[in-house]
Design a protein around this motif. Structure first.
Motif, PDB file in Angstrom:
ATOM      1  N   ARG A  67       0.823  -1.224   0.000  1.00 49.85           N
ATOM      2  CA  ARG A  67       0.000   0.000   0.000  1.00 49.85           C
ATOM      3  C   ARG A  67       0.852   1.268   0.000  1.00 49.85           C
ATOM      4  NH1 ARG A  67      -5.583   1.298   2.156  1.00 49.85           N
ATOM      5  NH2 ARG A  67      -5.691   3.532   1.863  1.00 49.85           N
ATOM      6  N   ILE A  75      -4.846   1.488  -2.583  1.00 46.47           N
ATOM      7  CA  ILE A  75      -4.971   0.213  -3.293  1.00 46.47           C
ATOM      8  C   ILE A  75      -5.597   0.476  -4.663  1.00 46.47           C
ATOM      9  CG2 ILE A  75      -6.046  -2.074  -3.267  1.00 46.47           C
ATOM     10  CD1 ILE A  75      -6.044  -1.911  -0.213  1.00 46.47           C
ATOM     11  N   ALA A 326      -2.286  -4.212   4.058  1.00 51.71           N
ATOM     12  CA  ALA A 326      -2.520  -3.273   2.957  1.00 51.71           C
ATOM     13  C   ALA A 326      -3.528  -2.197   3.326  1.00 51.71           C
ATOM     14  CB  ALA A 326      -3.005  -4.033   1.724  1.00 51.71           C
ATOM     15  N   ASP A 329      -2.486   2.616   6.376  1.00 51.13           N
ATOM     16  CA  ASP A 329      -2.026   3.763   5.605  1.00 51.13           C
ATOM     17  C   ASP A 329      -1.232   4.684   6.533  1.00 51.13           C
ATOM     18  OD1 ASP A 329      -1.669   6.096   4.160  1.00 51.13           O
ATOM     19  OD2 ASP A 329      -3.600   5.924   3.141  1.00 51.13           O
TER      20      ASP A 329
END
Length: 369
Positions: A67, A75, A326, A329
């Protein structure tokens, strides 16, 4: 929005899912054996033995790298549908974990353990409510943060948000705070557990009480001991976590009542409605598997059926944890600043440290199952 139909939805899932499965396969078949052959400081497999870099932590790290580096912070569309299956994999794995227990063994968990878990859940909620008043934090932010820190992270925060009129940014702040805190605890907890010589029971009970997110509880337990079987860290950690998850509707109800009383608006809150709409259905699947195990329908310990189930669980959890990584963030975590961050971290750290102290003082080394 265009309706793709069932076949179209399945096709859309394939690219992202293939990436997650392929990543896990490479990690398990090549990377982990390679790390296990490295000798440092006289210890063979030092990265795995000392740093706990088994397939669990490596799966999460790989997802985070996808990510934040490969995908540039978001994504991509071609992989999005596949990565959205992450929660399905995690919940499916938790349902299958029910095969580790019998109803008799769960009863041996004891009322005292259940009361301990509830004390930490509601104690954390009340701590955040008190601190939010002291620090003059917005009540919507405090409400979703209390749900997130008190119960099990993202699910509880999402469940509480509509009832307390939380804005998307409030929810994002709560989720980013608990995920950031969880990442740190996920990597340091195995070291602490081994340094303090905690048993699997003590470690699972501590992590299942003190870490905020269900997926991170799972990963942290498997990082400490990757074996999936009765009496291991993941068996204890998950049953502690399941008891905590069951409390979601009650915590959401209490937080919603607190919010509306503070807003000075009269509103009738139906516990029945909250129980129906917010009860985590996968918990029923977990107890269903436990019932099958109790009736002997999954075979005796060591049977081919149980061996197959546990092998499947390792893959299911691994795929789900690549996806979970993923969804971490770094920009969202960085954005969780100011009072909400201080509120979440203070409550999270208090729960994490106090749970360790209580477990070490009162929890025996060996357990009931």
């Amino acid at each position: 929005m265009e309706d793709k139909g069932l076949l179209g939805k399945i096709i859309a899932i394939i690219p992202g899912l293939a990436l997650m499965v392929g990543t896990l396969a490479v990690l398990r078949m090549y990377v982990v054996p390679w790390l296990g052959g490295i000798t440092l400081f006289g210890i063979k497999g030092w990265p795995v033995q000392v740093l706990s870099l088994n397939y669990i932590l490596l799966s999460i790290i790989a997802g985070m790298l996808f990510r934040n580096l490969l995908f540039g912070g978001k994504i991509p569309g071609w992989a999005d549908a596949g990565f959205r299956t992450t929660r399905l994999f995690i919940k499916t794995g938790v349902i299958m974990l029910g095969s580790l227990y019998t109803l008799q063994s769960l009863l041996k968990l004891g009322i005292s353990a259940a009361l301990l878990i509830m004390a930490f859940v509601f104690g954390t909620v009340f701590l955040i409510m008190w601190l939010s008043k002291l620090w003059k934090v917005d009540r919507s932010v405090a409400a979703v943060m209390a749900a997130a820190c008190g119960v099990c992270g993202v699910s509880a925060a999402v469940a509480a948000a509509p009832g307390v009129r939380a804005r998307p940014v409030d929810l994002a702040l709560a989720i980013a705070t608990i995920l950031g805190f969880g990442i740190v605890t996920m990597f340091i907890s195995p070291f602490i557990g081994k340094a303090l010589n905690l048993s699997d029971l003590q470690y699972g009970a501590w992590v299942g009480t003190g870490i905020l997110n269900s997926g991170q509880v799972l990963a942290t337990c498997l990082a400490f001991n990757p074996v999936i079987a009765p009496g291991t860290a993941v068996a204890y950690g998950e049953v502690w976590n399941v008891v905590r998850v069951i409390s979601i509707p009650f915590v959401v109800f209490a937080i919603t009542v607190w919010y509306w009383k503070g807003e000075g608006e009269a509103e009738r809150i139906s516990l029945k409605e909250i129980l129906i709409s917010k009860f985590p259905i996968f918990v029923l699947g977990f107890f269903g598997m436990t019932a099958l195990s109790s009736l002997g329908m999954l075979g005796a310990e060591g049977s081919e059926t149980l061996h197959f189930l546990r092998d499947c669980m390792q893959w299911i959890f691994g795929i789900g944890l690549v996806g979970q990584g993923a969804y971490i963030d770094f920009r969202e975590i960085k954005a969780a600043g100011g009072k909400p961050l201080r509120l979440g971290l203070t409550a999270g750290m208090a729960k994490y440290v106090l749970a360790l102290i209580v477990i070490m003082l009162f929890m025996p080394k060996t357990g009931a199952f």
